[in-house]
Design a protein around this motif. Structure first.
Motif, PDB file in Angstrom:
ATOM      1  N   MET A   1      -5.136  19.115 -29.366  1.00 19.87           N
ATOM      2  CA  MET A   1      -4.382  18.079 -30.054  1.00 19.87           C
ATOM      3  C   MET A   1      -5.370  17.099 -30.684  1.00 19.87           C
ATOM      4  O   MET A   1      -6.300  16.662 -30.041  1.00 19.87           O
ATOM      5  CB  MET A   1      -3.454  17.362 -29.082  1.00 19.87           C
ATOM      6  CG  MET A   1      -2.541  16.421 -29.791  1.00 19.87           C
ATOM      7  SD  MET A   1      -1.172  15.775 -28.817  1.00 19.87           S
ATOM      8  CE  MET A   1      -0.535  17.211 -28.014  1.00 19.87           C
ATOM      9  N   LYS A   2      -5.165  16.782 -31.935  1.00 19.35           N
ATOM     10  CA  LYS A   2      -6.041  15.876 -32.683  1.00 19.35           C
ATOM     11  C   LYS A   2      -5.305  14.568 -32.969  1.00 19.35           C
ATOM     12  O   LYS A   2      -4.125  14.575 -33.313  1.00 19.35           O
ATOM     13  CB  LYS A   2      -6.443  16.491 -34.025  1.00 19.35           C
ATOM     14  CG  LYS A   2      -6.995  17.884 -33.940  1.00 19.35           C
ATOM     15  CD  LYS A   2      -8.454  17.869 -33.673  1.00 19.35           C
ATOM     16  CE  LYS A   2      -8.936  19.319 -33.759  1.00 19.35           C
ATOM     17  NZ  LYS A   2     -10.300  19.483 -33.462  1.00 19.35           N
ATOM     18  N   THR A   3      -6.023  13.464 -32.829  1.00 16.44           N
ATOM     19  CA  THR A   3      -5.478  12.166 -33.203  1.00 16.44           C
ATOM     20  C   THR A   3      -5.988  11.827 -34.602  1.00 16.44           C
ATOM     21  O   THR A   3      -7.195  11.872 -34.857  1.00 16.44           O
ATOM     22  CB  THR A   3      -5.904  11.070 -32.205  1.00 16.44           C
ATOM     23  OG1 THR A   3      -5.438  11.438 -30.901  1.00 16.44           O
ATOM     24  CG2 THR A   3      -5.315   9.723 -32.591  1.00 16.44           C
ATOM     25  N   ILE A   4      -5.059  11.508 -35.481  1.00 17.83           N
ATOM     26  CA  ILE A   4      -5.359  11.259 -36.890  1.00 17.83           C
ATOM     27  C   ILE A   4      -5.156   9.788 -37.199  1.00 17.83           C
ATOM     28  O   ILE A   4      -4.164   9.177 -36.778  1.00 17.83           O
ATOM     29  CB  ILE A   4      -4.421  12.092 -37.797  1.00 17.83           C
ATOM     30  CG1 ILE A   4      -4.455  13.569 -37.422  1.00 17.83           C
ATOM     31  CG2 ILE A   4      -4.721  11.850 -39.268  1.00 17.83           C
ATOM     32  CD1 ILE A   4      -5.791  14.225 -37.551  1.00 17.83           C
ATOM     33  N   GLU A   5      -6.082   9.217 -37.967  1.00 20.51           N
ATOM     34  CA  GLU A   5      -5.953   7.876 -38.512  1.00 20.51           C
ATOM     35  C   GLU A   5      -5.828   8.038 -40.023  1.00 20.51           C
ATOM     36  O   GLU A   5      -6.770   8.463 -40.687  1.00 20.51           O
ATOM     37  CB  GLU A   5      -7.180   7.038 -38.153  1.00 20.51           C
ATOM     38  CG  GLU A   5      -7.129   5.617 -38.677  1.00 20.51           C
ATOM     39  CD  GLU A   5      -8.359   4.838 -38.258  1.00 20.51           C
ATOM     40  OE1 GLU A   5      -8.319   4.197 -37.203  1.00 20.51           O
ATOM     41  OE2 GLU A   5      -9.369   4.912 -39.006  1.00 20.51           O
ATOM     42  N   LYS A  71      -9.004  10.423 -41.122  1.00 17.95           N
ATOM     43  CA  LYS A  71     -10.084  10.946 -40.303  1.00 17.95           C
ATOM     44  C   LYS A  71      -9.509  11.361 -38.964  1.00 17.95           C
ATOM     45  O   LYS A  71      -8.481  10.834 -38.514  1.00 17.95           O
ATOM     46  CB  LYS A  71     -11.216   9.934 -40.141  1.00 17.95           C
ATOM     47  CG  LYS A  71     -10.919   8.750 -39.272  1.00 17.95           C
ATOM     48  CD  LYS A  71     -12.176   7.897 -39.137  1.00 17.95           C
ATOM     49  CE  LYS A  71     -11.944   6.755 -38.166  1.00 17.95           C
ATOM     50  NZ  LYS A  71     -13.182   6.014 -37.898  1.00 17.95           N
ATOM     51  N   VAL A  72     -10.166  12.320 -38.363  1.00 23.82           N
ATOM     52  CA  VAL A  72      -9.806  12.769 -37.029  1.00 23.82           C
ATOM     53  C   VAL A  72     -10.608  11.913 -36.059  1.00 23.82           C
ATOM     54  O   VAL A  72     -11.836  11.851 -36.151  1.00 23.82           O
ATOM     55  CB  VAL A  72     -10.132  14.264 -36.832  1.00 23.82           C
ATOM     56  CG1 VAL A  72      -9.809  14.704 -35.416  1.00 23.82           C
ATOM     57  CG2 VAL A  72      -9.390  15.116 -37.852  1.00 23.82           C
ATOM     58  N   LEU A  73      -9.916  11.229 -35.162  1.00 26.80           N
ATOM     59  CA  LEU A  73     -10.600  10.365 -34.208  1.00 26.80           C
ATOM     60  C   LEU A  73     -11.186  11.214 -33.091  1.00 26.80           C
ATOM     61  O   LEU A  73     -10.567  12.179 -32.624  1.00 26.80           O
ATOM     62  CB  LEU A  73      -9.630   9.338 -33.630  1.00 26.80           C
ATOM     63  CG  LEU A  73      -9.006   8.370 -34.637  1.00 26.80           C
ATOM     64  CD1 LEU A  73      -8.055   7.417 -33.922  1.00 26.80           C
ATOM     65  CD2 LEU A  73     -10.065   7.594 -35.384  1.00 26.80           C
ATOM     66  N   GLU A  74     -12.356  10.830 -32.675  1.00 27.59           N
ATOM     67  CA  GLU A  74     -13.007  11.502 -31.552  1.00 27.59           C
ATOM     68  C   GLU A  74     -12.360  11.048 -30.257  1.00 27.59           C
ATOM     69  O   GLU A  74     -11.798   9.943 -30.179  1.00 27.59           O
ATOM     70  CB  GLU A  74     -14.498  11.174 -31.539  1.00 27.59           C
ATOM     71  CG  GLU A  74     -15.239  11.600 -32.786  1.00 27.59           C
ATOM     72  CD  GLU A  74     -15.225  13.111 -33.009  1.00 27.59           C
ATOM     73  OE1 GLU A  74     -15.304  13.860 -32.003  1.00 27.59           O
ATOM     74  OE2 GLU A  74     -15.138  13.546 -34.162  1.00 27.59           O
ATOM     75  N   GLU A  75     -12.468  11.852 -29.225  1.00 28.29           N
ATOM     76  CA  GLU A  75     -11.956  11.453 -27.922  1.00 28.29           C
ATOM     77  C   GLU A  75     -12.619  10.151 -27.497  1.00 28.29           C
ATOM     78  O   GLU A  75     -13.821   9.990 -27.656  1.00 28.29           O
ATOM     79  CB  GLU A  75     -12.218  12.529 -26.863  1.00 28.29           C
ATOM     80  CG  GLU A  75     -11.172  13.615 -26.882  1.00 28.29           C
ATOM     81  CD  GLU A  75     -11.309  14.533 -25.671  1.00 28.29           C
ATOM     82  OE1 GLU A  75     -11.466  14.016 -24.548  1.00 28.29           O
ATOM     83  OE2 GLU A  75     -11.243  15.731 -25.893  1.00 28.29           O
ATOM     84  N   GLY A  76     -11.838   9.222 -27.020  1.00 28.67           N
ATOM     85  CA  GLY A  76     -12.372   7.927 -26.605  1.00 28.67           C
ATOM     86  C   GLY A  76     -12.369   6.890 -27.719  1.00 28.67           C
ATOM     87  O   GLY A  76     -12.488   5.704 -27.438  1.00 28.67           O
TER      88      GLY A  76
END
Length: 79
Positions: A1-5, A71-76
């Motif tokens: 799962m990717k978090t997108i901004e 952008k795809v946010l990095e973990e953390g």
């Protein structure tokens, strides 16, 4: 799962023109927009790109007067 901004902003010339038409020639470089955060459950970066691009162009942004980037946010990384 990717978090997108996802950043959606009015094209710079649109706001500048409107402000200048009101007589405020001394005001320039105006940026206004919105930021959306979402998670996308896709296996590949290409699939994530397709989902974000399609939603941006069909739902989130009026591409006649707005531009978008994401952008795809990095973990953390905070969303």
């Amino acid at each position: 799962m990717k978090t997108i901004e996802l950043h959606i902003t009015l094209q710079p010339q649109a706001l500048n023109r409107a402000v200048h038409d009101l007589g405020y020639k001394q005001v320039n470089d105006i940026r206004v927009g919105k930021v959306l955060y979402m998670t996308v459950d896709e296996a590949t970066d290409e699939a994530v790109h397709n989902v974000v691009t399609t939603l941006s162009e069909k739902l989130f942004a009026n591409t006649v007067i707005e531009e978008y980037s994401y952008k795809v946010l990095e973990e953390g990384e905070k969303a």
